[in-house]
Design an enzyme around this catalytic site. Sequence first.
Site, PDB file in Angstrom:
ATOM      1  N   HIS A   1      20.554  30.587 -29.755  1.00  0.00           N
ATOM      2  CA  HIS A   1      19.287  30.703 -29.044  1.00  0.00           C
ATOM      3  C   HIS A   1      18.777  29.282 -28.775  1.00  0.00           C
ATOM      4  O   HIS A   1      19.373  28.309 -29.259  1.00  0.00           O
ATOM      5  CB  HIS A   1      18.257  31.534 -29.822  1.00  0.00           C
ATOM      6  CG  HIS A   1      18.022  31.096 -31.241  1.00  0.00           C
ATOM      7  ND1 HIS A   1      17.088  31.681 -32.066  1.00  0.00           N
ATOM      8  CD2 HIS A   1      18.589  30.107 -31.985  1.00  0.00           C
ATOM      9  CE1 HIS A   1      17.108  31.085 -33.248  1.00  0.00           C
ATOM     10  NE2 HIS A   1      18.001  30.131 -33.232  1.00  0.00           N
TER      11      HIS A   1
ATOM     12  N   GLN B   1      18.692  30.946 -21.785  1.00  0.00           N
ATOM     13  CA  GLN B   1      17.340  31.167 -22.296  1.00  0.00           C
ATOM     14  C   GLN B   1      16.408  30.054 -21.833  1.00  0.00           C
ATOM     15  O   GLN B   1      16.854  28.969 -21.453  1.00  0.00           O
ATOM     16  CB  GLN B   1      17.330  31.171 -23.832  1.00  0.00           C
ATOM     17  CG  GLN B   1      17.948  32.415 -24.450  1.00  0.00           C
ATOM     18  CD  GLN B   1      17.586  32.564 -25.918  1.00  0.00           C
ATOM     19  OE1 GLN B   1      17.261  31.590 -26.600  1.00  0.00           O
ATOM     20  NE2 GLN B   1      17.642  33.787 -26.412  1.00  0.00           N
TER      21      GLN B   1
ATOM     22  N   ARG C   1      26.751  34.072 -28.010  1.00  0.00           N
ATOM     23  CA  ARG C   1      26.759  35.036 -29.107  1.00  0.00           C
ATOM     24  C   ARG C   1      28.056  35.814 -29.063  1.00  0.00           C
ATOM     25  O   ARG C   1      28.493  36.249 -28.003  1.00  0.00           O
ATOM     26  CB  ARG C   1      25.590  36.011 -28.970  1.00  0.00           C
ATOM     27  CG  ARG C   1      24.264  35.302 -29.107  1.00  0.00           C
ATOM     28  CD  ARG C   1      23.107  36.221 -28.856  1.00  0.00           C
ATOM     29  NE  ARG C   1      21.868  35.438 -28.841  1.00  0.00           N
ATOM     30  CZ  ARG C   1      20.656  35.956 -28.727  1.00  0.00           C
ATOM     31  NH1 ARG C   1      20.521  37.260 -28.615  1.00  0.00           N
ATOM     32  NH2 ARG C   1      19.607  35.181 -28.737  1.00  0.00           N
TER      33      ARG C   1
ATOM     34  N   ALA D   1       5.345  30.264 -29.503  1.00  0.00           N
ATOM     35  CA  ALA D   1       6.683  30.006 -28.972  1.00  0.00           C
ATOM     36  C   ALA D   1       7.175  31.275 -28.315  1.00  0.00           C
ATOM     37  O   ALA D   1       6.747  32.379 -28.659  1.00  0.00           O
ATOM     38  CB  ALA D   1       7.636  29.589 -30.087  1.00  0.00           C
TER      39      ALA D   1
ATOM     40  N   TRP E   1      22.218  37.206 -34.972  1.00  0.00           N
ATOM     41  CA  TRP E   1      22.991  36.482 -33.968  1.00  0.00           C
ATOM     42  C   TRP E   1      24.409  36.292 -34.487  1.00  0.00           C
ATOM     43  O   TRP E   1      24.638  35.538 -35.431  1.00  0.00           O
ATOM     44  CB  TRP E   1      22.367  35.103 -33.720  1.00  0.00           C
ATOM     45  CG  TRP E   1      20.980  35.188 -33.191  1.00  0.00           C
ATOM     46  CD1 TRP E   1      20.632  35.378 -31.898  1.00  0.00           C
ATOM     47  CD2 TRP E   1      19.756  35.095 -33.928  1.00  0.00           C
ATOM     48  NE1 TRP E   1      19.259  35.417 -31.779  1.00  0.00           N
ATOM     49  CE2 TRP E   1      18.707  35.251 -33.005  1.00  0.00           C
ATOM     50  CE3 TRP E   1      19.453  34.922 -35.282  1.00  0.00           C
ATOM     51  CZ2 TRP E   1      17.372  35.215 -33.390  1.00  0.00           C
ATOM     52  CZ3 TRP E   1      18.119  34.883 -35.662  1.00  0.00           C
ATOM     53  CH2 TRP E   1      17.104  35.038 -34.719  1.00  0.00           C
TER      54      TRP E   1
ATOM     55  N   VAL F   1       8.348  33.035 -36.415  1.00  0.00           N
ATOM     56  CA  VAL F   1       7.002  33.291 -35.884  1.00  0.00           C
ATOM     57  C   VAL F   1       6.277  34.299 -36.766  1.00  0.00           C
ATOM     58  O   VAL F   1       6.899  35.129 -37.434  1.00  0.00           O
ATOM     59  CB  VAL F   1       7.050  33.816 -34.427  1.00  0.00           C
ATOM     60  CG1 VAL F   1       7.434  32.713 -33.460  1.00  0.00           C
ATOM     61  CG2 VAL F   1       7.972  35.011 -34.296  1.00  0.00           C
TER      62      VAL F   1
HETATM   63  N1  PHE Z   1      15.057  32.905 -30.347  1.00  0.00           N
HETATM   64  C1  PHE Z   1      14.757  34.300 -30.197  1.00  0.00           C
HETATM   65  C2  PHE Z   1      16.003  35.014 -29.708  1.00  0.00           C
HETATM   66  O1  PHE Z   1      16.910  34.399 -29.246  1.00  0.00           O
HETATM   67  C3  PHE Z   1      13.627  34.510 -29.217  1.00  0.00           C
HETATM   68  C4  PHE Z   1      12.322  33.939 -29.693  1.00  0.00           C
HETATM   69  C5  PHE Z   1      11.945  32.669 -29.333  1.00  0.00           C
HETATM   70  C6  PHE Z   1      11.469  34.702 -30.487  1.00  0.00           C
HETATM   71  C7  PHE Z   1      10.733  32.140 -29.742  1.00  0.00           C
HETATM   72  C8  PHE Z   1      10.249  34.208 -30.891  1.00  0.00           C
HETATM   73  C9  PHE Z   1       9.890  32.923 -30.521  1.00  0.00           C
HETATM   74  O2  PHE Z   1      16.115  36.215 -29.798  1.00  0.00           O
END
Ligand code: PHE
Length: 351
Positions: free
Chosen positions: A179, A220, A206, A319, A159, A263
């Site tokens: 995010h 998002q 971003r 998530a 990011w 994750v």
């Molecule tokens: N935060 C990640 C993104 O912006 C997306 C994501 C959220 C991935 C939650 C896994 C779990 O790319």
Amino acid sequence: MSNVSALEGLREEALAALAAAPDESALEQWRITFFGRQDGRVTALLRAIKDVPASERAAYGASANAVKQELEGALEGRREALKQAALRALSTESALDVTLPGRPQVIGRLHPVTQTMRDCLKAFGDMGFRVAEGPEVEWDRYNFDGVRIPEDHPARDMWDTIWVNTLIDGKRHMLLRTHTSPNQVRVLERTPAPPVRVVVPGKCYRQEATDATHEWMLTQIEGLAVDEGVRMSDLKGVLYEWSRQMFGQDRKIIFHHSYFPFVEPGVEMAIDCFICRGNGKECRTCHGTGWIEILGAGMVHPEIIETAGYDSSKVTGFAFGIGVERVALLRWGIEDIRNFYANDIRFLSQF
Ligand code: PHE
């Protein structure tokens, strides 16, 4: 001059003046001249009744009243005639057709991304998720450290961050969140015990080159479900149900393995490309892959569960983070994400 012939003279004079009055202000001037309460000339003649010899008084009174009424009627008649003439002049001389219907008012509507956002939140709400929110200007310890992206971790490069220039102890710590995932930490931190089931909508930023599927500002929806016994199949079930509601039965969905530090395991979910249907090597929208990625997801990393004070041997969670503009692109077959924020009303009013 007899009183009656004075009356007749005044009547003629008044009618002639009225016929010559060109506009509303001349009419008002005329009214003051003849009917003014103090020195109006008709007013004066009426007032003079008391000086007329008794034998003539009745006849004089009747004529005076008749003249008064005639002149009042004539004033109204002239006023109406002037109004009609003005309307006629408007419609002929200035080519303005006053009989045309008015222009319809333009009625506003919700931005397509807002509509899509609301539909998503409704679908998740029906599955038991409540809505939470977090700040757009975020600390790096939530945006990065709290989701297992320490300084110097290569994933920070995933990011390209827009930082706020304020220095704290000589360093920048404030940023525009890249995010909505910092809200995993924020929500867990303020929830003393499971279960947790939230969706967190919001804008993210971003610093990146824009193209048909990338904008520097994006929306998002973070999803987070944490409880005893939450499994990967629960994640898939929730996302399948949500996609069914957003895209109908006919669209294809695929999960790829992917990596996000917060994750384990991690996946990406994509939908079949509506532009090229998978046949376009040159397709700008899917870059020839046949799939458009719309979210990242996975099982919440046990370290994050532990940091929240939960026992990660019992408590698990999933998530996901959905790109709402991508969902809107797919729903309506829009070719370029940059349309959403170009503020062209001809584009926006189609949805
Ligand atoms: N935060 C990640 C993104 O912006 C997306 C994501 C959220 C991935 C939650 C896994 C779990 O790319």
